[in-house]
Write an enzyme that holds these catalytic residues in place. Structure first.
Site, PDB file in Angstrom:
ATOM      1  N   ARG A   1      -6.705  -8.624  -8.017  1.00 44.16           N
ATOM      2  CA  ARG A   1      -7.667  -9.461  -8.557  1.00 44.16           C
ATOM      3  C   ARG A   1      -7.414  -8.896 -10.377  1.00 44.16           C
ATOM      4  O   ARG A   1      -8.176  -7.278 -10.858  1.00 44.16           O
ATOM      5  CB  ARG A   1      -8.225  -9.647  -8.584  1.00 44.16           C
ATOM      6  CG  ARG A   1      -8.433 -10.476  -6.960  1.00 44.16           C
ATOM      7  CD  ARG A   1     -10.098 -10.126  -5.542  1.00 44.16           C
ATOM      8  NE  ARG A   1     -10.527 -10.664  -6.274  1.00 44.16           N
ATOM      9  CZ  ARG A   1     -11.377 -11.805  -5.851  1.00 44.16           C
ATOM     10  NH1 ARG A   1     -10.417 -13.405  -5.965  1.00 44.16           N
ATOM     11  NH2 ARG A   1     -12.351 -12.288  -6.910  1.00 44.16           N
TER      12      ARG A   1
ATOM     13  N   LEU B   1     -10.544  -6.779 -12.774  1.00 43.59           N
ATOM     14  CA  LEU B   1     -12.313  -7.355 -12.098  1.00 43.59           C
ATOM     15  C   LEU B   1     -13.518  -7.805 -13.450  1.00 43.59           C
ATOM     16  O   LEU B   1     -13.117  -7.570 -14.412  1.00 43.59           O
ATOM     17  CB  LEU B   1     -12.296  -5.988 -12.233  1.00 43.59           C
ATOM     18  CG  LEU B   1     -11.969  -4.475 -11.614  1.00 43.59           C
ATOM     19  CD1 LEU B   1     -11.703  -3.018 -11.310  1.00 43.59           C
ATOM     20  CD2 LEU B   1     -11.591  -5.130  -9.745  1.00 43.59           C
TER      21      LEU B   1
ATOM     22  N   HIS C   1       0.797   0.404 -12.887  1.00 41.46           N
ATOM     23  CA  HIS C   1       1.288  -0.596 -13.019  1.00 41.46           C
ATOM     24  C   HIS C   1       3.080   0.180 -13.653  1.00 41.46           C
ATOM     25  O   HIS C   1       2.825   1.263 -13.944  1.00 41.46           O
ATOM     26  CB  HIS C   1       0.572  -1.155 -14.731  1.00 41.46           C
ATOM     27  CG  HIS C   1       0.792  -2.219 -15.517  1.00 41.46           C
ATOM     28  ND1 HIS C   1       1.297  -3.623 -14.813  1.00 41.46           N
ATOM     29  CD2 HIS C   1       2.921  -2.693 -16.033  1.00 41.46           C
ATOM     30  CE1 HIS C   1       1.832  -4.190 -15.537  1.00 41.46           C
ATOM     31  NE2 HIS C   1       2.506  -3.834 -16.138  1.00 41.46           N
TER      32      HIS C   1
ATOM     33  N   ARG D   1     -15.815 -15.203  -9.690  1.00 43.14           N
ATOM     34  CA  ARG D   1     -15.727 -14.122  -9.242  1.00 43.14           C
ATOM     35  C   ARG D   1     -16.531 -12.667  -8.811  1.00 43.14           C
ATOM     36  O   ARG D   1     -16.794 -11.652  -8.315  1.00 43.14           O
ATOM     37  CB  ARG D   1     -14.217 -13.736  -9.921  1.00 43.14           C
ATOM     38  CG  ARG D   1     -13.985 -11.948  -9.745  1.00 43.14           C
ATOM     39  CD  ARG D   1     -12.505 -12.297 -11.476  1.00 43.14           C
ATOM     40  NE  ARG D   1     -13.017 -12.721 -12.383  1.00 43.14           N
ATOM     41  CZ  ARG D   1     -13.001 -12.049 -13.835  1.00 43.14           C
ATOM     42  NH1 ARG D   1     -12.394 -10.899 -13.412  1.00 43.14           N
ATOM     43  NH2 ARG D   1     -13.375 -12.531 -15.131  1.00 43.14           N
TER      44      ARG D   1
ATOM     45  N   GLY E   1       0.708  -1.241   0.010  1.00 43.96           N
ATOM     46  CA  GLY E   1       0.025   0.127   0.051  1.00 43.96           C
ATOM     47  C   GLY E   1       1.313   1.146   0.066  1.00 43.96           C
ATOM     48  O   GLY E   1      -0.107   2.567   0.876  1.00 43.96           O
ATOM     49  N   SER E   2       1.901   0.801  -0.770  1.00 42.89           N
ATOM     50  CA  SER E   2       2.657   2.718  -0.355  1.00 42.89           C
ATOM     51  C   SER E   2       2.094   3.235  -2.086  1.00 42.89           C
ATOM     52  O   SER E   2       2.009   4.629  -1.155  1.00 42.89           O
ATOM     53  CB  SER E   2       4.352   2.560  -1.348  1.00 42.89           C
ATOM     54  OG  SER E   2       4.055   1.823  -2.476  1.00 42.89           O
TER      55      SER E   2
END
Ligand code: GRF
Length: 201
Positions: free
Chosen positions: A90, A92, A108, A64, A11-12
């Protein structure tokens, strides 16, 4: 604007967004942090900042789609206007993407369309590129295929390891992601087919 950050790991990037909001460089607030991993440090970061931290166990769902529809329900309930994926591991479902079309972003750690999917940094290093970087993009049904919002290059050095390259890419990410979020909040991102244009202030 009410923002949600979805994260599976450290979570940076979430932290960079929280910090930018606290410095008022983002005119929105992270209303909820959501994770599919109970041990995600992103949840802990949220709690430390008094932000609601939610975990849903994917193991309790058979599909999912069922999982994602609960996530969408929770986001809607909280009147979330922008969904920010920050190391959310995950893909979506089309239902999720449809519900928040044009209002989901991802970051990304490579220059898309090169090296999509997991381990973007490792893929780039193994391939032997001299320049990599990071990409903020809108999310569509594909794997890292949505319109590109911002991109910045990072040089690859001969003595780079996955860790050293990742560290420099992270530094850029922490600057780029809050900027993309703020551009969205200001209503300055305009998508035409695949191209995303940034309107003048
Ligand atoms: C980042 O490198 C991002 O590009 C990728 O996942 C990583 C998340 O890092 N999608 P962190 O959890 O924000 O530190």
């Amino acid at each position: 604007m009410r923002l949600a950050v979805l994260a599976s790991g450290n979570g940076s990037n979430l932290q960079a967004i929280i910090d930018a909001a606290n410095r008022e460089e983002i005119s929105g607030s992270v209303a909820v942090v959501f994770s599919d991993k109970e041990e995600s440090f992103a949840l802990e970061r949220a709690r430390r900042h008094g932000i609601e931290a939610l975990f849903l166990n994917p193991g309790h769902y058979s599909h999912r789609e069922a999982y994602d529809s609960d996530v969408v329900y929770l986001l809607r309930e909280r009147e979330i206007e922008l969904v920010i994926l920050a190391g959310f591991m995950r893909l979506l479902s089309p239902h999720f993407v449809e519900q928040y079309r044009g209002r989901i972003m991802n970051i990304h750690p490579a220059l898309l369309p090169s090296f999509p999917g997991v381990d973007g940094v490792k893929q780039a290093l193994r391939y032997g590129v001299k320049v990599s970087g990071c990409t903020v993009h809108f999310v569509d049904e594909g794997l890292d295929t949505g319109p590109i919002i911002l991109q910045e290059a990072v040089k690859v050095y001969d003595n780079d390891t996955e860790e050293s390259l990742q560290e420099r890419i992270h530094e850029v990410e922490h600057r780029l992601y809050p900027r993309a979020v703020q551009l969205f909040i200001e209503g300055r991102l305009r998508v035409e087919e695949r191209r995303c244009f940034i309107d003048e202030e």
